[in-house]
Design an enzyme around this catalytic site. Structure first.
Site, PDB file in Angstrom:
ATOM      1  N   HIS A  46      49.624 -47.508 -55.393  1.00  0.00           N
ATOM      2  CA  HIS A  46      49.427 -46.539 -56.472  1.00  0.00           C
ATOM      3  C   HIS A  46      50.497 -45.464 -56.341  1.00  0.00           C
ATOM      4  CE1 HIS A  46      44.922 -47.371 -57.546  1.00  0.00           C
ATOM      5  NE2 HIS A  46      45.616 -48.486 -57.407  1.00  0.00           N
ATOM      6  N   GLU A  48      50.443 -42.246 -56.223  1.00  0.00           N
ATOM      7  CA  GLU A  48      50.217 -41.178 -55.236  1.00  0.00           C
ATOM      8  C   GLU A  48      50.471 -41.680 -53.810  1.00  0.00           C
ATOM      9  OE1 GLU A  48      48.139 -42.221 -57.615  1.00  0.00           O
ATOM     10  OE2 GLU A  48      46.782 -40.642 -58.278  1.00  0.00           O
ATOM     11  N   CYS A  76      42.390 -41.880 -57.903  1.00  0.00           N
ATOM     12  CA  CYS A  76      41.263 -42.788 -57.651  1.00  0.00           C
ATOM     13  C   CYS A  76      40.746 -42.485 -56.240  1.00  0.00           C
ATOM     14  CB  CYS A  76      41.709 -44.243 -57.796  1.00  0.00           C
ATOM     15  SG  CYS A  76      42.559 -44.898 -56.335  1.00  0.00           S
ATOM     16  N   CYS A  79      43.348 -42.971 -53.469  1.00  0.00           N
ATOM     17  CA  CYS A  79      44.391 -41.940 -53.438  1.00  0.00           C
ATOM     18  C   CYS A  79      43.812 -40.590 -53.023  1.00  0.00           C
ATOM     19  CB  CYS A  79      45.075 -41.861 -54.795  1.00  0.00           C
ATOM     20  SG  CYS A  79      45.984 -43.376 -55.173  1.00  0.00           S
TER      21      CYS A  79
END
Lengths: 149, 149
Positions: A46, A48, A76, A79
């Site tokens: 992801h 991040e 999420c 993260c």
């Protein structure tokens, strides 16, 4: 944030997911990250996570003290956990978890699952050999030169 | 699980954190992971994340369908999130989040923080440019050849 939004748009156009993030320290961008889940066959890639890993690499540390994280979307649970381990000073996000869910991403579903007891979750989780496994924490506690994190 | 425990002990002895994980598919170990947070200056390099990334790389996919994950410790929120994105069939763990907390790790603290409203959390999080940011989801929705994940 506008730079992160532009990066996310660029990432979509080059085959990636619609997410980007950047880490800023003292007014300077330390690292960028875009979603590379499908591109790299890495479910943890992801924006991040990619940005946090790159920033830590650039700064030579596993803590982002004094840094701000800008993400095009509310983090999420994965993260968010990474954010707590990396400990930036502040986090800013544009889209919300609900916006991500409306676009077909599972963030909200995972937040719901985390609140459920293990037996009610979609992915079964079970304890196994707890006593035997705790030897690792005893060994860790006995290690004089351990690096706490 | 005994192999994971042995790996975690070995990781402590070589300077790593007291955690290991492995991914098993149809009776075979697909990938191993040990905690490399301090060794690699990577706050996301928990054993489960390392094992999931390695397993996806080995299998050429971002989904671990039909795989089991064995971890020496109950997954932290970051790793639990990664598990939901990778979707293994089952997860087994030895030590609990409470055991990890007793050994000085923040797993339980992060689980507590996730339950709090943003304004009550230790790391401030704020929405910024939501409307502007939602252009990325519109662009994503309009993309015919997107890969859902």
């Amino acid at each position: 944030m506008r730079r992160a939004i532009a990066l996310a748009l660029e990432n979509i156009r080059t085959g990636g997911g619609p997410f980007a993030a950047l880490v800023v320290k003292e007014g300077h961008v330390v690292a960028l990250g875009v979603n590379q889940v499908a591109a790299k066959n890495d479910p943890t890639a992801h924006a991040e996570i990619v940005a946090i890993r790159a920033a830590c690499d650039a700064l030579g540390t596993f803590r982002l003290s004094g840094c701000d994280l800008y993400s095009t979307c509310e983090p999420c649970p994965m993260c968010l956990g990474a954010i707590y381990w990396a400990r930036p000073a502040r986090v800013f996000y544009a889209g919300t978890a609900a916006d991500a869910a409306a676009a077909g991403f599972d963030d909200a579903f995972i937040y719901d699952e985390i609140k459920l007891p293990y037996r009610a979750r979609r992915i079964p989780m079970a304890e196994l050999l707890r006593e035997e496994g705790n030897v690792v924490f005893k060994e860790w506690a006995a290690k004089a030169d351990r690096i706490p994190y």
